[in-house]
Write a protein that holds these residues in place. Structure first.
Motif, PDB file in Angstrom:
ATOM      1  N   LYS A 120       0.841  -1.195   0.000  1.00 47.41           N
ATOM      2  CA  LYS A 120       0.000   0.000   0.000  1.00 47.41           C
ATOM      3  C   LYS A 120       0.875   1.243   0.000  1.00 47.41           C
ATOM      4  N   VAL A 121       0.602   2.163  -0.916  1.00 46.02           N
ATOM      5  CA  VAL A 121       1.459   3.330  -1.072  1.00 46.02           C
ATOM      6  C   VAL A 121       0.656   4.618  -1.204  1.00 46.02           C
ATOM      7  N   SER A 122       1.303   5.716  -0.867  1.00 46.45           N
ATOM      8  CA  SER A 122       0.874   7.056  -1.240  1.00 46.45           C
ATOM      9  C   SER A 122       2.049   7.685  -1.980  1.00 46.45           C
ATOM     10  N   LEU A 123       1.749   8.502  -2.967  1.00 43.01           N
ATOM     11  CA  LEU A 123       2.823   9.152  -3.713  1.00 43.01           C
ATOM     12  C   LEU A 123       3.060  10.543  -3.151  1.00 43.01           C
ATOM     13  N   GLU A 150      -0.860  -1.085  -4.420  1.00 43.74           N
ATOM     14  CA  GLU A 150      -2.213  -0.665  -4.059  1.00 43.74           C
ATOM     15  C   GLU A 150      -2.141   0.798  -3.631  1.00 43.74           C
ATOM     16  N   ILE A 151      -2.796   1.674  -4.365  1.00 41.96           N
ATOM     17  CA  ILE A 151      -2.712   3.111  -4.102  1.00 41.96           C
ATOM     18  C   ILE A 151      -3.674   3.500  -2.986  1.00 41.96           C
ATOM     19  N   LYS A 152      -3.132   4.199  -1.974  1.00 38.69           N
ATOM     20  CA  LYS A 152      -3.952   4.651  -0.858  1.00 38.69           C
ATOM     21  C   LYS A 152      -4.248   6.149  -0.930  1.00 38.69           C
ATOM     22  N   GLY A 153      -3.245   6.956  -1.312  1.00 37.69           N
ATOM     23  CA  GLY A 153      -3.492   8.385  -1.259  1.00 37.69           C
ATOM     24  C   GLY A 153      -2.407   9.227  -1.887  1.00 37.69           C
TER      25      GLY A 153
END
Length: 242
Positions: A151-154, A195-198
């Motif tokens: 899970k990641v945020s950019l 998996e994009i979180k934010g």
């Protein structure tokens, strides 16, 4: 918010902090010695948390352990209901020792090692803030090897200038520049292990100028809307740094 002076008093030529004689501490532990006020820490944590929840009850405050990672202080922060942000495996280890669950932890910073990333993925922490295309592809390859998703945020550069710091502009060393953002999120959508979180940005630490926060928050929301308009991606959270 109270002043630290509210926790200090002088009596019989002795200095007391939260009714504790500091001379007794100096005699017991020697000098120099650093003393923290537990009540002051709790007050600060509550004040910051309440300030956000007053307007939006689904907001969360993450305490950055790089500010102070003494285990007893982390435990106090957790007891006051704040989550935490770590910038190394050592800080991640301390957060877990303090009682934090993996889903209450964000991993931030441009200097993450391969070992640190692998451990964070195995623990399934809330998310990792990603600074570059290289890190995004690296996380995908690790996730594929571990047969999982990360899970990641950019982290993006919002081009926001604060009165005292220049962390939020393109000449700083962190994050994706504005002309890279859509490309970065499109890539993340196409990577099977991601998996994009934010979305995340950092305008600078210790900023008391409210206009920086207003302008920065608006910039992040506008970018999040653009991501939705162009990619159909609805982000779960907006992280305005601290």
């Amino acid at each position: 918010m109270k002043s630290i002076l509210d926790h200090l008093r002088i009596e019989d030529n002795k200095l007391y902090l939260d009714n504790i004689d500091l001379l007794d501490i100096a005699n017991k532990y020697g000098t120099p010695v650093v003393v923290f006020s537990e009540s002051r820490i709790r007050e600060n944590a509550k004040d910051v948390s309440d300030a956000f929840k007053k307007y939006y009850n689904k907001s969360y405050v993450y305490y950055a352990l790089k500010a102070n990672s003494i285990l007893s202080i982390i435990k106090i922060i957790k007891e006051e209901g704040l989550r935490c942000e770590v910038a190394s495996y050592g800080e991640l280890f301390k957060a877990l020792r303090a009682g934090y669950k993996a889903n209450e932890i964000i991993f931030n910073g441009p200097g993450k090692t391969l070992n640190e990333l692998e451990n964070a993925i195995k623990l399934d922490i809330h998310c990792i803030n990603v600074d570059s295309f290289y890190e995004l592809k690296l996380l995908d390859s690790i996730a594929e090897r571990l047969k999982t998703k990360v899970k990641v945020s950019l982290r993006i550069v919002p081009e926001i200038i604060s009165p005292i710091l220049r962390t939020g502009i393109s000449t700083s060393k962190f994050g994706f520049e504005k002309n890279e953002i859509i490309k970065a999120y499109r890539l993340a959508l196409n990577l099977k292990g991601i998996e994009i979180k934010g979305i995340h940005a950092h305008f600078g630490s210790q900023i008391s100028d409210i206009n920086t926060w207003i302008n920065g928050s608006k910039a992040l929301v506008n970018i999040a809307n653009k991501i939705y308009d162009e990619l159909g991606l609805e982000l779960e959270h907006v992280n305005i740094g601290g």
